[in-house]
Motif scaffolding. Sequence first.
Motif, short mmCIF file in Angstrom:
data_model
loop_
_atom_site.label_atom_id
_atom_site.label_comp_id
_atom_site.label_asym_id
_atom_site.label_seq_id
_atom_site.Cartn_x
_atom_site.Cartn_y
_atom_site.Cartn_z
N PHE A 1 122.46 -41.44 18.01
CA PHE A 1 121.56 -41.27 19.15
C PHE A 1 120.17 -41.77 18.79
O PHE A 1 119.74 -41.68 17.63
CB PHE A 1 121.51 -39.80 19.57
N ALA A 2 119.48 -42.27 19.79
CA ALA A 2 118.13 -42.79 19.56
C ALA A 2 117.16 -41.68 19.16
O ALA A 2 116.23 -41.89 18.38
CB ALA A 2 117.63 -43.50 20.82
N GLY A 3 117.38 -40.49 19.69
CA GLY A 3 116.54 -39.35 19.34
C GLY A 3 117.38 -38.19 18.84
O GLY A 3 118.60 -38.31 18.61
N THR A 4 116.74 -37.06 18.67
CA THR A 4 117.43 -35.87 18.17
C THR A 4 118.10 -35.14 19.33
O THR A 4 117.55 -35.03 20.42
CB THR A 4 116.43 -34.93 17.48
N ILE A 5 119.32 -34.66 19.09
CA ILE A 5 120.04 -33.88 20.08
C ILE A 5 120.37 -32.51 19.49
O ILE A 5 120.43 -32.34 18.27
CB ILE A 5 121.33 -34.57 20.55
N HIS A 6 120.56 -31.54 20.38
CA HIS A 6 120.97 -30.21 19.96
C HIS A 6 122.37 -29.96 20.52
O HIS A 6 122.58 -29.97 21.73
CB HIS A 6 120.00 -29.15 20.47
N ILE A 7 123.33 -29.75 19.63
CA ILE A 7 124.72 -29.53 20.03
C ILE A 7 124.97 -28.02 20.08
O ILE A 7 124.74 -27.30 19.10
CB ILE A 7 125.68 -30.21 19.04
N GLU A 8 125.42 -27.55 21.25
CA GLU A 8 125.61 -26.12 21.48
C GLU A 8 127.07 -25.68 21.42
O GLU A 8 127.37 -24.53 21.10
CB GLU A 8 125.03 -25.73 22.84
N LYS A 9 127.98 -26.59 21.77
CA LYS A 9 129.40 -26.23 21.81
C LYS A 9 130.24 -27.39 21.31
O LYS A 9 129.89 -28.55 21.50
CB LYS A 9 129.84 -25.86 23.24
#
Length: 290
Positions: free
Chosen positions: A216-224
């Motif tokens: 990904f180009a930026g940061t992501i937060h994975i919840e599930k």
Amino acid sequence: MSRALQVRYFTPVIGLITTLLTFLALTAAPVAAANGNNGTVKIHDGATENEPVIANQPHVCDFHLHFFFSDAGQTGDWWIQSWPPTGDKTTVMSGTYLSDGIGEYRDPAVGSHSLPNGHYKLFWQGRNEKNIKHKVFWVDCDPTPPPPPPGECTWFFGSAAANTQFHENDTHLGGTFTEIENDWRMLVRDEDDGTRVGRFPAVKKVTLGDSATITFAGTIHIEKLLWHDNDPKAGEAGWSFNGTPGPVTPNQQSIFQDVDITTSIANVDAGGDSGGIDFCFTEQQTETPR
């Protein structure tokens, strides 16, 4: 009657009774010592024992087999066939058993087996191949609940149309497939339990691409995380996400897992298994420097 006459009268009778009892004991001894077909097999729901433990449970989800009352050290084969009205008598599971010192055997020793919903028949070989015991049972698992409604997070593969194929350098929802093992592809597919997952399509029953990296180009937060049909066989590692192995799922069914992962790279690895996976994420907002 005098005492002497009584003794003379009863002595032959006592001798006859003694002879008869001795004969019965001698003839019964070989029967008791011979290996028999005196075992019984039960279907038990789940991985734990029900009470009473010898009771049979003909309606199960995951299950285990429990043999009782056989001879110590008795051995043989067992197998399960899909059975009408839902099956065609194909063997779907098999194994061997060896009873312990008190004539019991449990399969699996720890945990449970799983099969798709339907009707089945268990065959258990006793003393020899002519002594087969049977149990019919239904596997009836509750359907897997659908993914949570969109809003808090977005399912990466679930947001794509079914049968979408992703190749290297394809982009989706801000993520780029920077690498797919063996320059293969990932396929979005709807499963029978109502989930939509990404998986590696197999050719001639050989999975050519077992891992993919999405950057990904930026940061992501994975919840599930969604794990589907993650039931690796011997020699298979099973699915993992960013190097962490996933939970084992029932056959052809899914498990949703709450996680807290902040990253810019998502790596999915099938480990040779034929299941599928998805992850639900939100984009992390970066603060603008003042």
